[in-house]
Design an enzyme around this catalytic site. Structure first.
Site, PDB file in Angstrom:
ATOM      1  N   GLU A 265       0.820  -1.214   0.000  1.00 15.51           N
ATOM      2  CA  GLU A 265       0.000   0.000   0.000  1.00 15.51           C
ATOM      3  C   GLU A 265       0.856   1.267   0.000  1.00 15.51           C
ATOM      4  O   GLU A 265       0.635   2.191   0.779  1.00 15.51           O
ATOM      5  CB  GLU A 265      -0.946  -0.005   1.210  1.00 15.51           C
ATOM      6  CG  GLU A 265      -1.907  -1.182   1.191  1.00 15.51           C
ATOM      7  CD  GLU A 265      -3.016  -1.120   2.226  1.00 15.51           C
ATOM      8  OE1 GLU A 265      -2.767  -0.609   3.327  1.00 15.51           O
ATOM      9  OE2 GLU A 265      -4.123  -1.594   1.924  1.00 15.51           O
ATOM     10  N   ASP A 338      -8.332  -9.135   3.403  1.00 12.79           N
ATOM     11  CA  ASP A 338      -8.126  -8.082   4.392  1.00 12.79           C
ATOM     12  C   ASP A 338      -9.166  -8.066   5.505  1.00 12.79           C
ATOM     13  O   ASP A 338     -10.062  -7.224   5.477  1.00 12.79           O
ATOM     14  CB  ASP A 338      -8.123  -6.721   3.684  1.00 12.79           C
ATOM     15  CG  ASP A 338      -7.617  -5.620   4.588  1.00 12.79           C
ATOM     16  OD1 ASP A 338      -7.136  -5.927   5.675  1.00 12.79           O
ATOM     17  OD2 ASP A 338      -7.709  -4.438   4.190  1.00 12.79           O
ATOM     18  N   GLU A 366     -12.588  -2.799  11.985  1.00 13.42           N
ATOM     19  CA  GLU A 366     -12.556  -2.006  10.755  1.00 13.42           C
ATOM     20  C   GLU A 366     -13.676  -2.416   9.799  1.00 13.42           C
ATOM     21  O   GLU A 366     -14.345  -1.570   9.223  1.00 13.42           O
ATOM     22  CB  GLU A 366     -11.196  -2.178  10.060  1.00 13.42           C
ATOM     23  CG  GLU A 366     -11.144  -1.524   8.686  1.00 13.42           C
ATOM     24  CD  GLU A 366      -9.807  -1.692   7.977  1.00 13.42           C
ATOM     25  OE1 GLU A 366      -8.882  -2.283   8.546  1.00 13.42           O
ATOM     26  OE2 GLU A 366      -9.707  -1.211   6.828  1.00 13.42           O
TER      27      GLU A 366
END
Ligand code: GCW
Length: 679
Positions: A265, A338, A366
Site C-alpha cells: 500500500e 483483508d 474495521e
C-alpha cells in the site's frame, strides 16, 4: 438514621461505582485475607502479591506460596498451580499464575493441580497509533501513547497511570508485547526524541511483562539518516540500522524488535531497490540479533492491476521460504484479502514450512461495524485457527502450523490489531472489550472455545458480588447467546455466502457494492470483488479462473474448486455463480442472498429485544450505552440490506421474495447519503 443510610449504601454499593466500563474485566475485590510466602523480591513479584491481596476470593486466612523453580513440564512463562502454590520458571509465570488463580476464584471454578503453558511464545498487540494521536482504524478515541506531537514528546503522570492500567489488563490475559505505533510508520519514530518517550513507556510496561516493539519505515535511513538510499545491501544503510538499533538498546535493554510493512500500500521496501523481502528483513534481523531482537515482517502485499489480489502474498512469499533468518517471523493476516467478516484462511499457513509464521488478527472492527456494532470476534478467530490446512495431513490446522506443534519454528507468535483508545471504556463499545479479552485468552491457549471465553468475560465484566440463579438464567445465558451469534449475523447482513469487500470506500463501515469510479485502482473498488453481471455474481478463483484454489493443499483444493462441494459460506469467494443456481436450501442463489440479508436484519432486532430484557440485572449506565449502540446498529443494518438487495437486483432482475420485508430506502438515496466518495 446513620444505620439506615449505611444499610441503603450497602445495598446500593454495586450500583454506586462509575459504571463507565473503565475497569474492564478486572472488577474483582477481595472477600478475605491471604498470606503470601515468596522468597524473592522484584517489581513483577510485587505486582503479583498486590493482585493476590486485592483480589483474593478464596478461603479467608489461606496461605499461598509463590515458587520460582524450574520444571521441564512448564514452558516459557507458563505455570503450575494448586490451591496454595503457584510455581513457574519465571517471575512473569508467577504473575500469570496469580491472574489465573484469581480468575478461577471469581468464576467459582475448582482449582486442582494443573500446568498451563502458552500456545504462543509472543502474544502481541499491534497499535496502529500515529504520532499525532490519531489511530488508523481506531474507534475509541485518541491514542493512549501519543499526543501533542508538536509540543514535544512530554510524558505526564496521567499518561503513566493509563499505561499502567493498560499493562495490567494485558498481563491479566497473558499479552506480553505491544507494538506502539502504526505499521504505516512515521520515520520520526526512530528519532532520539521519540525513542526517549518509548523508553518511558517501556519502563511502565516492563514489570507487567509487556515488551515494547516499534513499527519502522523502511526508508528511514534516507528520510532521517541523511543517506542517499535505503537499499538493504548498501553498507552505509546497514551501518545506519546497526547504530540506530544500538541506540535503541542503550535506552531499552529488553526492546522486542521491529514490525515492518514494506512494499505494501505505497510503503517503501526492499523491492524499491530490486531486492526481496528476505533481503530487507535479513538485514534488520542481523542487526537485531546480538541483542535478542526479532523482526515481524508482514506479508500483507498486493499490487495494482493484479488479476487477483488474493493470490499475491503467496506468490511473493513462497519462493522465499527458508531464506529468512531465524529471528524473523512472517506475519500473515488470517485471510488472503483483508480482515473481512469472513474469509477462508490465508494459504500461506502451513505452506511456509521453513519459516516462522504468525497469524495477524484484527481486534479493532474495521470491517465489522467499528465501535457501533456488537460483534464478538472470537468465533471468527476460532474458525480460522481450527481450519484444516491439510498441509501436513489431517490435524495441521492454522493453529498447529503456527504454534510450533508441527514445524520446529524458532519463534511462535500471534498478533492482534488493537481496539484500544483513550475513551473511558477503552474500546468504544462495552462489548468490544470482549474482543481484546478474547484475543489475549486465545493467544495464551489457542484451543479455548469462543463459548468459554464469552462465559468468562461476561461473568467478570457484569456480575457484581455473588450473582443469583436468576442472573445466570436471565442475564448470562441470553447475553452469551447474543455474543455467540453476533459474528454470523454480521456476515449475513453485510456479506453472506462468500461476498467480500463490498464496503463503502475509505471508512469501510457501510455498504458500497456500487462504488467504482473509472480513475480509481480497480482492486480498491467493490465491483472488482463481487463481479456482478446479468449471469450471476462472485469471483471465479477456480482453476479456470484466477486459480487461487491451487494455493491450497488437497483435498481442500478440489473441494473448493468444485461448485458442488465448495462450502456455501465461501461460494462467492471462489465461484462466479448464476443467479438461479440451486442452493442447498432449495432456493435460487438470488433468493438465498435476499433471505440472508433479511435474516441478519431480523436477528439484530432480536438482539435489541433480548438486550432490553436484561435491564434489571445490570447497571443503568452500561445498559443504556449498549441499548443505544444496538439502535444505531439496527438502523445501519437496514441500509446494508436495502442497499445491497436493490443494487444486486439490477443484475439479477429477479423479485425480492414476497415474504421479505420490502426495502424502505431508494437505492439512489443510500448511494448519495452513505457513500463517502473517496478511496
Ligand atoms: O485493512 C487495511 C486497512 C489499512 C491498513 C492496512 C494494513 C494500516 O484499510 O488502514 O493500514 O490494511 O493492514 O496495513
Amino acid at each position: 438514621m446513620r444505620i439506615c443510610l449505611s444499610i441503603i449504601l450497602f445495598f446500593m454499593a454495586p450500583y454506586l461505582r462509575a459504571e463507565n466500563g473503565h475497569e474492564l474485566w478486572l472488577r474483582a475485590k477481595n472477600t478475605g485475607e491471604v498470606t503470601i510466602v515468596c522468597s524473592k523480591e522484584s517489581p513483577t513479584l510485587t505486582i503479583a502479591k498486590q493482585e493476590l491481596t486485592q483480589g483474593w476470593q478464596g478461603k479467608s486466612g489461606a496461605k499461598i506460596v509463590l515458587n520460582i523453580k524450574k520444571d521441564k513440564a512448564i514452558k516459557g512463562d507458563g505455570f503450575k498451580f494448586t490451591e496454595n502454590e503457584i510455581q513457574a520458571n519465571t517471575e512473569l509465570g508467577i504473575l500469570y499464575g496469580v491472574y489465573e488463580l484469581l480468575r478461577r476464584q471469581q468464576l467459582k471454578q475448582a482449582v486442582k493441580e494443573e500446568i498451563s503453558n502458552p500456545s504462543y511464545e509472543l502474544r502481541v498487540l499491534n497499535h496502529w497509533d500515529n504520532m499525532d494521536g490519531t489511530i488508523e482504524r481506531g474507534y475509541a478515541g485518541a491514542s493512549i501513547f501519543w499526543h501533542d506531537e508538536d509540543k514535544g514528546y512530554a510524558v505526564t503522570d496521567k499518561d503513566k497511570s493509563i499505561w499502567r492500567e493498560y499493562a495490567r489488563a494485558n498481563a491479566s490475559i497473558g499479552i506480553n508485547g505491544a507494538v506502539l505505533n502504526n505499521v504505516n510508520a512515521s520515520q520520526l519514530m526512530l528519532t532520539t526524541e521519540c525513542l526517549k518517550k518509548v523508553k518511558a513507556i517501556a519502563e511502565v510496561l516492563r514489570p507487567y511483562g509487556i515488551k515494547t516493539y516499534l513499527s519502522v519505515k523502511f526508508s528511514s535511513p534516507s528520510l532521517i539518516g541523511g543517506l542517499k538510499t535505503a537499499d538493504p545491501l548498501d553498507p552505509a544503510v546497514i551501518g545506519w540500522w546497526k547504530n540506530k538499533i544500538k541506540e535503541i538498546y542503550s535506552l531499552i535493554p529488553d526492546f522486542g524488535g521491529f514490525l515492518v510493512k514494506a512494499n505494501s500500500e505505497g510503503q517503501p521496501g526492499p523491492q524499491d531497490f530490486g531486492r526481496t523481502h528476505a533481503d530487507g528483513a535479513n538485514m534488520m534481523a542481523d542487526a537485531l540479533k546480538p541483542y535478542g531482537g526479532i523482526v515481524m515482517w508482514r506479508a500483507f502485499v498486493y499490487e495494482a492491476n493484479s488479476k487477483d489480489r488474493a493470490c499475491q502474498a503467496y506468490k511473493e512469499f513462497m519462493p522465499l521460504d527458508g531464506k529468512f533468518r531465524d529471528n524473523i517471523i512472517v506475519q500473515v493476516k488470517n485471510g488472503p484479502i483483508d480482515f473481512q467478516p469472513r474469509e477462508p484462511f490465508n494459504p500461506l499457513f502451513g505452506a511456509m514450512k521453513k519459516t516462522s509464521v504468525m497469524p495477524e488478527l484484527q481486534i479493532t472492527q474495521e470491517y465489522l461495524g467499528h465501535s457501533i456494532h456488537l460483534v464478538y470476534l472470537a468465533p471468527m478467530w476460532e474458525e480460522c485457527l481450527n481450519s484444516e490446512t491439510y498441509q501436513e495431513g489431517i490435524g495441521s490446522t492454522v493453529a498447529r502450523t503456527t504454534d510450533g506443534s508441527i514445524f520446529p519454528q524458532k519463534h511462535t507468535a500471534i498478533a492482534g490489531v488493537a481496539n484500544i483508545g483513550i475513551d473511558a471504556n477503552w474500546c468504544g463499545h462495552h462489548f468490544a472489550q470482549s474482543n481484546w479479552y478474547a484475543f489475549g485468552r486465545l493467544a495464551w491457549n489457542n484451543q479455548l472455545t469462543s463459548e468459554k471465553i464469552a462465559d468468562e468475560w461476561i461473568k467478570q465484566t457484569f456480575a457484581n458480588g455473588e450473582p443469583s440463579n436468576d442472573w445466570y438464567v436471565n442475564f448470562l445465558a441470553p447475553v452469551k447467546q447474543i455474543m455467540l451469534k453476533s459474528r454470523e449475523v454480521a456476515v449475513d447482513y453485510m456479506m453472506p455466502l462468500g461476498f467480500h469487500h463490498i464496503f463503502a470506500p475509505s471508512d469501510h463501515y457501510g455498504p458500497g457494492p456500487w462504488w467504482g469510479p473509472q480513475d480509481v485502482r480497480k482492486d480498491w473498488t467493490p465491483p472488482y470483488y463481487h463481479k456482478a453481471d446479468t449471469f450471476g455474481v462472485g469471483f471465479d478463483r477456480t482453476i479456470s479462473g484466477s486459480d487461487a484454489v491451487s494455493q491450497y493443499s488437497e483435498p481442500l483444493r478440489s473441494q473448493l474448486n468444485n461448485l458442488q462441494t465448495c462450502p456455501e459460506t465461501y461460494l462467492l469467494w471462489f465461484h462466479h455463480v448464476s443467479w438461479s443456481h440451486k442452493m442447498q436450501s432449495g432456493r435460487t442463489l438470488w433468493d438465498e442472498i435476499c433471505y440472508r440479508y433479511d435474516a441478519g436484519q431480523k436477528q439484530v432486532r432480536e438482539f435489541q429485544k433480548e438486550w432490553d430484557k436484561v435491564q434489571p440485572y445490570m447497571d443503568a449506565e452500561r445498559f443504556f450505552a449498549v441499548q443505544s449502540k444496538l439502535r444505531s446498529q439496527s438502523q445501519n443494518v437496514r441500509i446494508w440490506k436495502d442497499g445491497c438487495l436493490l443494487y444486486f437486483q439490477q443484475f439479477s432482475k429477479m423479485p425480492i421474495p414476497y415474504d421479505i420485508e420490502r426495502p424502505v430506502y431508494e437505492l439512489d438515496y443510500i448511494i448519495k447519503n452513505f457513500t463517502i466518495d473517496k478511496p
